[in-house]
Design an enzyme around this catalytic site. Structure first.
Site, PDB file in Angstrom:
ATOM      1  N   ASP A   4     -20.703  -6.589 -11.940  1.00 41.35           N
ATOM      2  CA  ASP A   4     -20.993  -8.023 -11.807  1.00 41.35           C
ATOM      3  C   ASP A   4     -22.164  -8.170 -10.846  1.00 41.35           C
ATOM      4  O   ASP A   4     -22.963  -7.242 -10.714  1.00 41.35           O
ATOM      5  CB  ASP A   4     -19.734  -8.776 -11.346  1.00 41.35           C
ATOM      6  CG  ASP A   4     -19.683 -10.211 -11.863  1.00 41.35           C
ATOM      7  OD1 ASP A   4     -20.593 -10.989 -11.514  1.00 41.35           O
ATOM      8  OD2 ASP A   4     -18.766 -10.560 -12.614  1.00 41.35           O
TER       9      ASP A   4
ATOM     10  N   HIS B 209     -25.226  -7.480 -12.352  1.00 45.35           N
ATOM     11  CA  HIS B 209     -25.741  -8.753 -12.862  1.00 45.35           C
ATOM     12  C   HIS B 209     -26.825  -9.335 -11.967  1.00 45.35           C
ATOM     13  O   HIS B 209     -27.156 -10.513 -12.082  1.00 45.35           O
ATOM     14  CB  HIS B 209     -24.597  -9.757 -13.029  1.00 45.35           C
ATOM     15  CG  HIS B 209     -23.620  -9.376 -14.104  1.00 45.35           C
ATOM     16  ND1 HIS B 209     -22.547 -10.170 -14.437  1.00 45.35           N
ATOM     17  CD2 HIS B 209     -23.549  -8.297 -14.912  1.00 45.35           C
ATOM     18  CE1 HIS B 209     -21.846  -9.569 -15.414  1.00 45.35           C
ATOM     19  NE2 HIS B 209     -22.448  -8.440 -15.709  1.00 45.35           N
TER      20      HIS B 209
END
Length: 393
Positions: free
Chosen positions: A218, A241
């Protein structure tokens, strides 16, 4: 005779110094409390913390090389003197999430002034089993899994050189902290590990993330509401991310975010680059201001530069109602490398409160060998140097 006396005196002094070093106050080796390799050290750690926290001189808890097991621990201050936790072994969390008995953070440190977590040890969250049952991407009412670390209302503290591996959820959560530094930390989890933000910061001031390598599933770094004066420098991010402000605006009573300085970072094979994201159709209205991203290298990064005020994963909201969060005083400077998408710059601001004072300077990004493009909505950025022309969306 004089020589003999001198030799005896030196030997006596050496013996005294050796005994003094072994018994010096403030030294708390985990073995003193029954902790041993290839065993559970939960109670040993809690006992060591209790004595260290009561020490009137600076204390150091040491966990030497070796493999250890530890269940969730929740320790609190205030303590009487600074504490260092030096870990050079590998500590494993229970692999089965239910064995953590509902703990939201595996290692939770609360209300402490001057704590250091150091060493070349590995904190292994053993998250693989938990990732398989994580449905937080599609279920906003999902049950949160256990993070590796939680620092809550901690100040004047440092995390240095350690590795956080395979957390079940966030690796580090920093809440209500001030003057807190991460330096030389490594975060390691596969790209497939869901919701494993590397370092998440909320309602904290004066946080520094320096010389750190983050690979996870993430955001490498994410800012929640109330984050102020945050510095990120010389960080390598990927997989992951990207480096994100937000998401924000989803909940009422969120606090403003201001003062974010990201410099000399490299992002590699990430799903986003440097990003600001807010929810549409939401109640939050607190502003985001004074965000600066400079000297960033992108290596095959999707959406390298992005403001997304229509952030709505899994269609959990109505994009017809624009975000109420005002974004201002944002700069993206000296950003180079390769984009994984044709649009290297994507600025989608709110139609109800357009972005203001946004600056783009020296953006040199390519996609498949050609110059990457830029798209902008509800923003009129100031342009300096080589920057792709902003097409309206």
């Amino acid at each position: 005779m004089k020589l003999l006396v001198k030799i005896i005196a030196i030997a006596f002094f050496s013996l005294f110094l050796s005994d003094f070093t072994r018994a010096q106050p403030g030294a708390f080796d985990i073995s003193k409390f029954g902790g041993a390799p290839n065993a559970d050290i939960t109670q040993a750690f809690l006992s060591a913390w209790k004595e260290a926290c009561a020490s009137t001189v600076a204390a150091k808890i040491t966990i030497p090389s070796g493999s250890y097991r530890m269940n969730a621990v929740d320790v609190k201050g205030p303590c009487k003197a600074p504490i260092e936790i030096q870990v050079d072994g590998t500590i494993q969390a229970p692999a089965n999430p239910s064995d953590l008995k509902g703990a939201d953070q595996w290692i939770k440190i609360n209300y402490v002034d001057s704590v250091t977590v150091s060493g070349h040890g590995i904190f292994d969250g053993q998250g693989a089993a938990a990732w398989k049952i994580n449905d937080c991407g599609s279920n906003k009412n999902c049950k949160m899994l256990c993070m590796n670390f939680g620092f809550n209302f901690v100040k004047n503290s440092v995390v240095r050189d350690i590795t956080s591996k395979d957390s079940k959820d966030f690796h580090f959560n920093v809440l209500g902290c001030s003057n807190f530094t991460f330096d030389g930390v490594k975060i390691d989890a596969p790209a497939t590990s869901l919701n494993t933000d590397g370092i998440h910061i909320g309602r904290s001031t004066g946080i520094k993330i320096l010389n750190t390598k983050i690979g996870t599933g993430d955001d490498c770094i994410s800012l929640g509401d109330g984050s102020k004066q945050i510095t990120v420098q010389n960080v390598n991010c990927g997989p992951g991310h990207g480096i994100s402000v937000g998401s924000l605006g989803r909940y009422p009573n969120e606090e403003p975010v201001e003062g974010f300085y990201v410099t000399n970072c490299t992002l590699t094979n990430t799903a986003n680059g440097v990003r600001i994201k807010t929810w549409p159709d939401s109640t939050g209205t607190s502003p985001i201001t004074d965000m600066h991203f400079e000297d960033i290298t992108m290596v095959n990064v999707m959406n390298p530069v992005i403001i997304d005020q229509e952030y709505c994963p899994w269609n959990q909201c109505n994009k017809q109602s624009p975000s109420k969060i005002k974004i201002s005083k944002v700069s993206f400077k000296n950003i180079k490398g390769t984009s994984g998408t044709a649009d290297g710059v994507l600025l989608t601001c709110s139609s109800s409160v357009p972005c203001e004072e946004v600056e783009l300077a020296n953006i040199d990004l390519t996609f498949n060998g050609a110059a990457a493009t830029a798209k902008c909505a509800n923003v009129k950025p100031t342009i300096t140097g080589k920057v792709p022309a902003c097409a309206s969306t």
